[in-house]
Design an enzyme around this catalytic site. Sequence first.
Site, PDB file in Angstrom:
ATOM      1  N   ARG A  84      90.133  -7.592  47.067  1.00  0.00           N
ATOM      2  CA  ARG A  84      89.020  -7.808  46.219  1.00  0.00           C
ATOM      3  C   ARG A  84      89.096  -9.415  46.007  1.00  0.00           C
ATOM      4  O   ARG A  84      90.048  -9.532  45.291  1.00  0.00           O
ATOM      5  CB  ARG A  84      89.007  -7.021  44.949  1.00  0.00           C
ATOM      6  CG  ARG A  84      88.263  -7.494  44.043  1.00  0.00           C
ATOM      7  CD  ARG A  84      86.944  -7.280  44.178  1.00  0.00           C
ATOM      8  NE  ARG A  84      85.819  -7.903  43.139  1.00  0.00           N
ATOM      9  CZ  ARG A  84      85.175  -7.391  41.974  1.00  0.00           C
ATOM     10  NH1 ARG A  84      85.523  -6.227  41.893  1.00  0.00           N
ATOM     11  NH2 ARG A  84      84.750  -8.077  41.316  1.00  0.00           N
ATOM     12  N   ARG A  93      81.272  -7.313  47.710  1.00  0.00           N
ATOM     13  CA  ARG A  93      82.641  -7.105  47.346  1.00  0.00           C
ATOM     14  C   ARG A  93      83.189  -5.938  48.157  1.00  0.00           C
ATOM     15  O   ARG A  93      82.552  -5.014  48.488  1.00  0.00           O
ATOM     16  CB  ARG A  93      82.701  -6.930  45.851  1.00  0.00           C
ATOM     17  CG  ARG A  93      82.151  -5.836  45.439  1.00  0.00           C
ATOM     18  CD  ARG A  93      80.989  -5.706  44.367  1.00  0.00           C
ATOM     19  NE  ARG A  93      80.643  -7.175  43.704  1.00  0.00           N
ATOM     20  CZ  ARG A  93      80.744  -7.476  42.512  1.00  0.00           C
ATOM     21  NH1 ARG A  93      81.308  -6.685  41.595  1.00  0.00           N
ATOM     22  NH2 ARG A  93      80.401  -8.764  42.303  1.00  0.00           N
ATOM     23  N   ASP A  96      84.851  -2.387  44.053  1.00  0.00           N
ATOM     24  CA  ASP A  96      84.584  -2.574  42.542  1.00  0.00           C
ATOM     25  C   ASP A  96      84.835  -1.250  41.820  1.00  0.00           C
ATOM     26  O   ASP A  96      84.213  -0.391  42.374  1.00  0.00           O
ATOM     27  CB  ASP A  96      83.074  -2.890  42.253  1.00  0.00           C
ATOM     28  CG  ASP A  96      82.988  -3.802  41.150  1.00  0.00           C
ATOM     29  OD1 ASP A  96      83.838  -4.103  40.418  1.00  0.00           O
ATOM     30  OD2 ASP A  96      81.739  -4.076  40.971  1.00  0.00           O
ATOM     31  N   ASP A  98      84.847   0.345  38.446  1.00  0.00           N
ATOM     32  CA  ASP A  98      84.277   0.058  36.556  1.00  0.00           C
ATOM     33  C   ASP A  98      84.647   1.219  36.044  1.00  0.00           C
ATOM     34  O   ASP A  98      84.468   2.375  36.087  1.00  0.00           O
ATOM     35  CB  ASP A  98      83.071  -0.170  36.544  1.00  0.00           C
ATOM     36  CG  ASP A  98      82.551  -1.459  37.453  1.00  0.00           C
ATOM     37  OD1 ASP A  98      83.404  -2.496  37.284  1.00  0.00           O
ATOM     38  OD2 ASP A  98      81.479  -1.622  37.806  1.00  0.00           O
TER      39      ASP A  98
HETATM   40  N1  ROI Z   1      74.478  -3.084  43.398  1.00  0.00           N
HETATM   41  C1  ROI Z   1      74.759  -2.044  43.916  1.00  0.00           C
HETATM   42  N2  ROI Z   1      73.617  -1.208  44.384  1.00  0.00           N
HETATM   43  N3  ROI Z   1      75.778  -1.191  43.685  1.00  0.00           N
HETATM   44  C2  ROI Z   1      76.917  -1.799  42.985  1.00  0.00           C
HETATM   45  O1  ROI Z   1      78.006  -1.375  43.202  1.00  0.00           O
HETATM   46  C3  ROI Z   1      76.678  -3.076  42.432  1.00  0.00           C
HETATM   47  N4  ROI Z   1      77.691  -3.905  41.900  1.00  0.00           N
HETATM   48  C4  ROI Z   1      77.629  -4.988  41.408  1.00  0.00           C
HETATM   49  C5  ROI Z   1      76.209  -5.645  41.201  1.00  0.00           C
HETATM   50  C6  ROI Z   1      76.534  -6.863  41.958  1.00  0.00           C
HETATM   51  C7  ROI Z   1      75.663  -6.075  40.171  1.00  0.00           C
HETATM   52  N5  ROI Z   1      75.241  -4.762  42.260  1.00  0.00           N
HETATM   53  C8  ROI Z   1      75.586  -3.750  42.556  1.00  0.00           C
HETATM   54  O2  ROI Z   1      78.476  -5.428  40.547  1.00  0.00           O
END
Ligand code: ROI
Length: 170
Positions: A84, A93, A96, A98
């Site tokens: 990452r 990325r 990610d 979260d």
């Molecule tokens: N958009 C989508 N569709 N899925 C994501 O996981 C995602 N993650 C982000 C941002 C860039 C806001 N946009 C995203 O961090």
Amino acid sequence: MRARTFVGMGSNIDQPLGHVRDALLQLAALPSTRLVAESSFYASLPVGPRNQPDYVNAVAELNTALAPLVLLAHLQRIERRHGRVRIQRWGRRTLDLDLLLFDTRIISHPRLRVPHPCMHLRMFVLAPLSELDPEVLIPGKGKAGMLLDRLQRRHEPTVHKLMPPTGNRN
Ligand code: ROI
């Protein structure tokens, strides 16, 4: 005490499905933690800059004895293992992770905010989360299923199911 937590996963470069699949295995292997359920994999249009590939998104439900900041440190370590790097704010990325929900706790810490800010406005979070439990409460916002219905009535769909869960649960 153990907590019911949900982790959102997203990837949009370098074989996104592979990153999300591997991340599920790595979540299942965390200490003092059980992978209780995993959602389907969803394809989603990018939120933020549009000049980036579509995302693969999914949500995992964990049952953990880890404290929130300890769990966060593990998630960040897994992200780093996937190479990452932040190329651009809100940009592409490899992986990610979260921390979306931690029981019904509200956490406001310099390094961690739970519920994850904006999760109640994002179809790429609410669709997989509601698949796992439409009744789950996003503190201060409402139930995931109700929030998803509301978004779907107001906007064109930006997510669709790509494939069913892999069955990594232990
Ligand atoms: N958009 C989508 N569709 N899925 C994501 O996981 C995602 N993650 C982000 C941002 C860039 C806001 N946009 C995203 O961090």
